[in-house]
Design a protein around this motif. Structure first.
Motif, PDB file in Angstrom:
ATOM      1  N   GLU A  15      57.367  74.806 -16.923  1.00 60.13           N
ATOM      2  CA  GLU A  15      57.709  76.074 -17.557  1.00 60.13           C
ATOM      3  C   GLU A  15      58.365  75.841 -18.923  1.00 60.13           C
ATOM      4  N   GLY A  16      59.237  74.847 -18.996  1.00 54.94           N
ATOM      5  CA  GLY A  16      59.897  74.518 -20.263  1.00 54.94           C
ATOM      6  C   GLY A  16      58.907  74.065 -21.316  1.00 54.94           C
ATOM      7  N   TYR A  17      57.940  73.228 -20.934  1.00 58.84           N
ATOM      8  CA  TYR A  17      56.916  72.792 -21.879  1.00 58.84           C
ATOM      9  C   TYR A  17      56.132  73.999 -22.398  1.00 58.84           C
ATOM     10  N   GLY A  18      55.766  74.896 -21.489  1.00 55.38           N
ATOM     11  CA  GLY A  18      55.018  76.091 -21.899  1.00 55.38           C
ATOM     12  C   GLY A  18      55.811  76.940 -22.879  1.00 55.38           C
ATOM     13  N   GLY A  19      57.102  77.115 -22.608  1.00 53.47           N
ATOM     14  CA  GLY A  19      57.961  77.877 -23.516  1.00 53.47           C
ATOM     15  C   GLY A  19      58.075  77.203 -24.870  1.00 53.47           C
ATOM     16  N   ASN A  20      58.188  75.883 -24.875  1.00 49.19           N
ATOM     17  CA  ASN A  20      58.256  75.142 -26.143  1.00 49.19           C
ATOM     18  C   ASN A  20      56.964  75.305 -26.940  1.00 49.19           C
ATOM     19  N   ILE A  21      55.840  75.225 -26.236  1.00 43.79           N
ATOM     20  CA  ILE A  21      54.552  75.363 -26.917  1.00 43.79           C
ATOM     21  C   ILE A  21      54.432  76.750 -27.541  1.00 43.79           C
ATOM     22  N   ALA A  23      56.934  78.975 -28.283  1.00 50.07           N
ATOM     23  CA  ALA A  23      57.979  79.326 -29.247  1.00 50.07           C
ATOM     24  C   ALA A  23      58.047  78.399 -30.450  1.00 50.07           C
ATOM     25  N   HIS A  24      57.761  77.133 -30.268  1.00 49.84           N
ATOM     26  CA  HIS A  24      58.018  76.170 -31.343  1.00 49.84           C
ATOM     27  C   HIS A  24      56.784  75.443 -31.855  1.00 49.84           C
ATOM     28  N   ILE A  25      55.661  75.635 -31.208  1.00 48.46           N
ATOM     29  CA  ILE A  25      54.490  74.880 -31.635  1.00 48.46           C
ATOM     30  C   ILE A  25      53.365  75.813 -32.098  1.00 48.46           C
ATOM     31  N   ASN A  27      53.450  79.341 -32.245  1.00 49.85           N
ATOM     32  CA  ASN A  27      53.880  80.545 -32.956  1.00 49.85           C
ATOM     33  C   ASN A  27      55.077  80.321 -33.855  1.00 49.85           C
ATOM     34  N   ASP A  28      55.408  79.090 -34.117  1.00 52.10           N
ATOM     35  CA  ASP A  28      56.604  78.776 -34.892  1.00 52.10           C
ATOM     36  C   ASP A  28      56.417  79.136 -36.355  1.00 52.10           C
ATOM     37  N   ALA A  29      57.330  79.928 -36.891  1.00 53.29           N
ATOM     38  CA  ALA A  29      57.268  80.298 -38.305  1.00 53.29           C
ATOM     39  C   ALA A  29      57.411  79.070 -39.189  1.00 53.29           C
ATOM     40  N   GLY A  30      57.997  78.015 -38.665  1.00 51.59           N
ATOM     41  CA  GLY A  30      58.202  76.809 -39.448  1.00 51.59           C
ATOM     42  C   GLY A  30      56.999  75.894 -39.498  1.00 51.59           C
ATOM     43  N   LEU A  31      55.906  76.305 -38.904  1.00 51.54           N
ATOM     44  CA  LEU A  31      54.728  75.441 -38.901  1.00 51.54           C
ATOM     45  C   LEU A  31      54.005  75.414 -40.235  1.00 51.54           C
ATOM     46  N   ASP A  32      54.564  76.064 -41.266  1.00 56.92           N
ATOM     47  CA  ASP A  32      53.924  75.973 -42.562  1.00 56.92           C
ATOM     48  C   ASP A  32      53.846  74.506 -42.999  1.00 56.92           C
ATOM     49  N   ALA A  33      54.790  73.686 -42.550  1.00 57.53           N
ATOM     50  CA  ALA A  33      54.755  72.259 -42.882  1.00 57.53           C
ATOM     51  C   ALA A  33      53.612  71.555 -42.157  1.00 57.53           C
ATOM     52  N   LEU A  34      53.198  72.099 -41.052  1.00 59.93           N
ATOM     53  CA  LEU A  34      52.157  71.474 -40.230  1.00 59.93           C
ATOM     54  C   LEU A  34      50.895  72.338 -40.176  1.00 59.93           C
ATOM     55  N   GLU A  35      50.971  73.530 -40.699  1.00 60.99           N
ATOM     56  CA  GLU A  35      49.970  74.574 -40.541  1.00 60.99           C
ATOM     57  C   GLU A  35      49.951  74.940 -39.059  1.00 60.99           C
ATOM     58  N   ARG A  36      49.105  75.811 -38.662  1.00 61.50           N
ATOM     59  CA  ARG A  36      49.074  76.189 -37.251  1.00 61.50           C
ATOM     60  C   ARG A  36      48.335  75.124 -36.452  1.00 61.50           C
ATOM     61  N   ILE A  37      49.028  74.554 -35.492  1.00 67.26           N
ATOM     62  CA  ILE A  37      48.430  73.493 -34.678  1.00 67.26           C
ATOM     63  C   ILE A  37      47.146  73.969 -34.016  1.00 67.26           C
ATOM     64  N   ARG A  60      64.355  71.158 -35.581  1.00 64.72           N
ATOM     65  CA  ARG A  60      65.771  70.813 -35.346  1.00 64.72           C
ATOM     66  C   ARG A  60      66.702  71.831 -35.980  1.00 64.72           C
ATOM     67  N   ARG A  61      66.376  72.267 -37.200  1.00 63.75           N
ATOM     68  CA  ARG A  61      67.230  73.250 -37.886  1.00 63.75           C
ATOM     69  C   ARG A  61      67.256  74.586 -37.148  1.00 63.75           C
ATOM     70  N   ARG A  62      66.116  74.969 -36.555  1.00 64.24           N
ATOM     71  CA  ARG A  62      66.030  76.275 -35.904  1.00 64.24           C
ATOM     72  C   ARG A  62      66.507  76.264 -34.454  1.00 64.24           C
ATOM     73  N   CYS A  63      66.557  75.108 -33.825  1.00 63.22           N
ATOM     74  CA  CYS A  63      66.969  75.040 -32.415  1.00 63.22           C
ATOM     75  C   CYS A  63      68.479  75.229 -32.311  1.00 63.22           C
ATOM     76  N   THR A  64      68.889  75.906 -31.254  1.00 62.09           N
ATOM     77  CA  THR A  64      70.307  76.197 -31.061  1.00 62.09           C
ATOM     78  C   THR A  64      71.071  75.050 -30.426  1.00 62.09           C
ATOM     79  N   SER A  65      70.373  74.060 -29.893  1.00 59.48           N
ATOM     80  CA  SER A  65      71.071  72.943 -29.257  1.00 59.48           C
ATOM     81  C   SER A  65      70.268  71.662 -29.421  1.00 59.48           C
TER      82      SER A  65
END
Length: 168
Positions: A15-21, A23-25, A27-37, A60-65
Motif C-alpha cells: 500500500e505504501g509503494y502504491g501511495g508513493n507511486i 503521490a511522488h512519481i 503525479n508529482d508536480a516536481g517531476l519537471d526535472a524528470l518529466e512524467r515517468i 526530499r524537499r517536498r516530503c514531510t519526513s
C-alpha cells in the motif's frame, strides 16, 4: 508492477509503494526535472543519473519526513528491480548506485526522536474502547508496549511472530 502477488511484502508495504507511486512519481508536480515517468521509456529514465538526482532532491524537499523521502527512494529501487526482471530496463539499478544512495536523508534514532507520552487513561481507551476495531486495538497495544514507530508496526508480518518463545 504486480507487487500484490509478492508474498515477501507486507500489505502495508504494498500500500505504501502504491501511495508513493501515485503521490511522488506519477503525479508529482516536481517531476519537471524528470518529466512524467508514465510518458517516458524506463531505459531513458534509468540511465540519466543527473535527472534522477534532481528529481529525488525535489522529492526530499517536498516530503514531510526523512522516512517518507526514504520510502519514495526505495519504491523507485523496487520499481527498477522489477523493470530489470521484466527486461524493461537493461543495466544496473540506478537506485542502487552509491551516488544516489548517498542522497538518502538520515533517519533519527529512537534516542534522538522525542518520546511520545500518552496518558494512561487515553491508552486504555484506545485499547479497550468499544468503538475501536479489534485490529486497531492490537496495533495500539503493540505500539504502547513495544515503543515501535508506526512504520515499524506496519512492516510486521505473521512470520515475525515467535509464538514458541517463552514470551511470544
Amino acid at each position: 508492477v504486480e507487487l500484490a502477488k509478492n508474498e515477501d511484502l507486507a500489505p502495508a508495504t504494498i500500500e505504501g509503494y502504491g501511495g508513493n507511486i501515485r503521490a511522488h512519481i506519477l503525479n508529482d508536480a516536481g517531476l519537471d526535472a524528470l518529466e512524467r515517468i508514465s510518458d517516458r521509456n524506463v531505459a531513458d529514465i534509468g540511465t540519466d543519473y543527473a535527472r534522477l538526482k534532481a528529481w529525488y532532491l525535489g522529492v526530499r524537499r517536498r516530503c514531510t519526513s526523512a522516512s517518507r523521502a526514504r520510502s519514495v527512494f526505495y519504491t523507485m529501487k523496487v520499481f527498477f528491480d522489477e523493470a530489470i526482471v521484466q527486461k524493461w530496463f537493461r543495466g544496473a539499478n540506478p537506485f542502487a548506485n552509491k551516488a544516489l544512495v548517498r542522497l538518502l536523508p538520515p533517519m533519527p534514532t529512537k534516542r534522538e526522536a522525542p518520546p511520545v507520552v500518552v496518558p494512561l487513561e487515553h491508552a486504555q481507551a484506545l485499547i479497550t474502547g468499544e468503538g475501536v476495531p479489534i485490529a486497531q486495538r492490537v496495533r495500539y497495544a503493540l505500539a504502547f508496549t513495544s515503543g515501535d514507530r508506526d512504520g515499524e508496526l506496519s512492516g510486521l508480518t505473521w512470520s515475525m511472530v515467535l509464538l514458541d518463545n517463552e514470551v511470544p
